[in-house]
Design an enzyme around this catalytic site. Structure first.
Site, PDB file in Angstrom:
ATOM      1  N   SER A 372       0.879  -1.152   0.000  1.00  0.00           N
ATOM      2  CA  SER A 372       0.000   0.000   0.000  1.00  0.00           C
ATOM      3  C   SER A 372       0.920   1.206   0.000  1.00  0.00           C
ATOM      4  CB  SER A 372      -0.880  -0.006   1.248  1.00  0.00           C
ATOM      5  OG  SER A 372      -1.617   1.180   1.291  1.00  0.00           O
ATOM      6  N   ARG A 373       0.875   1.995  -1.090  1.00  0.00           N
ATOM      7  CA  ARG A 373       1.875   3.048  -1.231  1.00  0.00           C
ATOM      8  C   ARG A 373       1.581   4.276  -0.382  1.00  0.00           C
ATOM      9  NH1 ARG A 373       1.485   2.128  -7.402  1.00  0.00           N
ATOM     10  NH2 ARG A 373       2.572   0.153  -7.532  1.00  0.00           N
ATOM     11  N   VAL A 374       0.315   4.523  -0.094  1.00  0.00           N
ATOM     12  CA  VAL A 374       0.007   5.753   0.644  1.00  0.00           C
ATOM     13  C   VAL A 374      -0.730   5.518   1.962  1.00  0.00           C
ATOM     14  CG1 VAL A 374      -0.040   7.240  -1.387  1.00  0.00           C
ATOM     15  CG2 VAL A 374      -2.115   6.086  -0.689  1.00  0.00           C
TER      16      VAL A 374
END
Lengths: 511, 106
Positions: A372-374
């Protein structure tokens, strides 16, 4: 015919004034397979809604291909009624659907028409607003970074692949592996999650079996989740045109709530079938095929849809639209065309692995390949505190897992790491339709990474989890409430929690 | 040059026959007519009437248009009464009874 009717007709006709005047028209020159070709209407716009005047009434169509001498259109109504020679007229409108609060609890099709047999949706038509199916995504200045978590109720995801409100997180995996289950658990979890505002959920079923949509609706009604959910259904039996439009309709509904300053979640189940429907339409419209026969704009199709998910700034109302697209892979091939496209568009992915699924790890989330990048920016402090260690311990376990077979030859430290890892993996297993509130997940993970599960048999981990939560809920409720309210574990709370878990593990569970 | 025209027509029909398109010869000729009209700078005028028109009425209709225009007449009983004129398949003047009924009961 009665006298009254005749009189009424006479009255109507008496007041009728009509003068023939020139108008722009098109003429249907070809039709079949849900598309048609129209000559004329040279000033039609791309994506404009046109009407074909058939013998059985007006059939709405969508202008898709604007060519030199003709327009390729997608039929949105009764395709059988359209005949060669029928007239077509412009509407001057872009395709839109009616949206409003009354949609909650209803099942609609891609054009916003009721599909659940419960009758008219908007009893008060003035309460409904028209929302375009195609709309430009919010601009850079209108957006802000995600800052509020969207809890799925699934321990493994909330801890290690956190999702924030306004994020786009892809769920991908083979068929029958639990992709929809994750999405549905997320919807169910919104009932009890008190982290932020109530999240409005929109479940878009594209190319699914009608029986599956019925099951989803039944589940949501049984669990009391239908009152904050809208289902947009374009089942496998519906024309490709409606399957192509369904995600855009779902997105438009989500945008209505986002614009109102609320938080919305839209689930696209699934975009693989959506891509197939779009490919079908594109080939029928004779657009040039590209890789795997998908048209050249298949990437743009999904990127413009997913870009509409956003967290708006306070000045824009502060609403959010979170997107959970689902992609079905074939034999775990994540490097196929559509999966790689959507992976690159989204802010992370949850990858479900068949091997794990058949080993009994459910949800079969491959924590190594999922990211999950953010979302971590939006994670609660409490979860952040426990999740960092959990990720590390699990990564070490995965590295050492291969040595499990030679357990007798290993040193004590390695043995302990393998043992703890196995318990952590067991702890992360979760049944369907049993989402867990984030503060409860924090407690369980805290107990596991603090080593309280080390002395417990693997088969007793679930029992331990159940009883610990029961114990803390009964005797230390204030601790639970504090973590839920503050979203953090202060030093004082941690000390009290440790003592309570110690007491439970030593004096109650192991006795 | 009538001889040359005859020769061209013969060759054209021969080509159509060779391609097995004799059944569509009518359509091909129509398309050719439309093409040539466009080349001449004329318009294709399609006049549909509910019942067949008399020659005098047809002549009157045709007089209204330019020399270069291609005026086609056809019968369309679905109009119930009256007629409908379409220009280049894109502009329409409809004074049929069907349109009036549709408008009245819309």
């Amino acid at each position: 015919m009665s006298y009254e009717i005749i009189e009424k007709l006479k009255k109507e006709i008496a007041g009728f004034k009509d003068e023939a005047e020139f108008r722009d028209v098109g003429i249907v020159t070809e039709t079949g397979d849900g598309i048609a070709k129209i000559s004329g209407l040279t000033n039609a716009l791309s994506q404009e809604l046109l009407y074909i005047e058939s013998a059985h009434g007006e059939v709405p169509v969508l202008a898709a291909n604007l060519e030199d001498n003709s327009i390729g259109v997608i039929l949105l109504g009764d395709a059988v009624a359209v005949k060669v020679g029928d007239r077509a007229r412009k509407s001057g409108k872009i395709l839109s659907i009616k949206v409003g609060q009354e949609l909650l609890g209803r099942v609609v099709d891609s054009l916003g028409r009721p599909a659940d047999g419960k009758g008219v949706i908007f009893r008060n038509p003035e309460s409904a607003k028209d929302y375009f199916l195609e709309r430009a995504a919010p601009s850079v200045i209108e957006r802000q970074s995600v800052d509020t978590p969207l809890h799925t109720g699934i321990k493994a995801i909330d801890a290690m692949i956190p999702i924030g409100r306004g994020q786009r997180e892809l769920i991908l995996g083979d068929r029958q592996i639990g992709k929809t289950a994750i999405a549905l658990d997320t919807i169910l979890n919104q009932k009890s999650d008190k982290t932020g505002r109530q999240v409005i959920c929109i479940y878009v079923a594209v190319g699914q079996k009608n029986s599956k949509v019925a099951q989803v609706l039944k589940l949501l009604e049984e669990e009391g989740a239908s009152k904050y959910t809208v289902i947009v259904s374009a089942p496998a039996s519906s024309p490709a045109a409606l399957q192509y439009l369904a995600p855009f309709a779902g997105c438009a509904i989500g945008e209505y709530f986002m614009d109102k300053g609320e938080d919305a979640l839209v689930i696209y189940d699934d975009l693989s079938k959506h891509a197939i429907a779009y490919r079908e339409l594109s080939l029928l419209l004779r657009r040039p095929p590209g890789r795997e026969a998908y048209p050249g704009d298949i990437f743009y199709l999904h990127s413009r849809l997913l870009e509409r998910a956003a967290k708006l700034r306070k000045e824009q109302g502060g609403g959010s639209l979170t997107a959970l697209p689902i992609i079905e892979t074939q034999l775990g091939d994540v490097s196929a065309y559509i999966p790689t496209n959507v992976i690159s568009i989204t802010d992370g992915q949850i990858y479900l692995e068949p091997k794990l699924f058949y080993q009994g790890v459910r949800p079969a989330v491959n924590v190594g390949l999922s990211v999950s990048r953010v979302g971590s920016k939006a994670q609660t402090k409490a979860m952040k505190k426990v999740a960092g260690k959990l990720r590390l311990e699990l990564a070490q376990f995965r590295e050492l897992e291969a040595f499990v077979k030679f357990a007798s030859d290993l040193d004590e430290n390695t043995k302990q790491k393998i043992q703890r890892g196995a318990r952590l993996a067991e702890m992360l297993k979760q049944e369907d339709r049993a989402p867990m509130e984030f503060y409860k997940a924090v407690l369980i993970i805290y107990a596991a990474i603090s080593g309280f599960l080390d002395g417990i048999k693997l088969s007793d981990v679930k029992k331990y989890e159940r009883e610990l939560l029961e114990y803390l809920g009964k005797l230390h409720k204030t601790l639970l409430i504090e973590i839920e309210k503050t979203g953090d574990i202060s030093g004082k709370t941690e000390a009290a929690l440790k003592t309570a878990i110690q007491d439970f593990t030593g004096n109650i569970f192991n006795k | 040059m009538p001889g040359k025209q005859e020769e061209i027509s013969k060759r054209f029909l021969e080509t159509v026959r060779k391609n097995g398109d004799l059944k569509s010869a009518g359509k091909i000729l129509k398309a050719l007519g439309v093409f040539l009209t466009g080349e001449r700078g004329g318009r294709v005028i399609s006049v549909e009437s509910a019942r067949g028109m008399q020659d005098a009425t047809r002549a009157k209709f045709s007089e209204r248009f330019q020399k270069e225009d291609l005026v086609e007449f056809s019968v369309n009983p679905a109009l119930i009464a009256g007629a409908r004129v379409t220009v280049n398949n894109s502009r329409e003047l409809d004074f049929s009874f069907k349109r009036k009924l549709n408008k009245l009961f819309k």
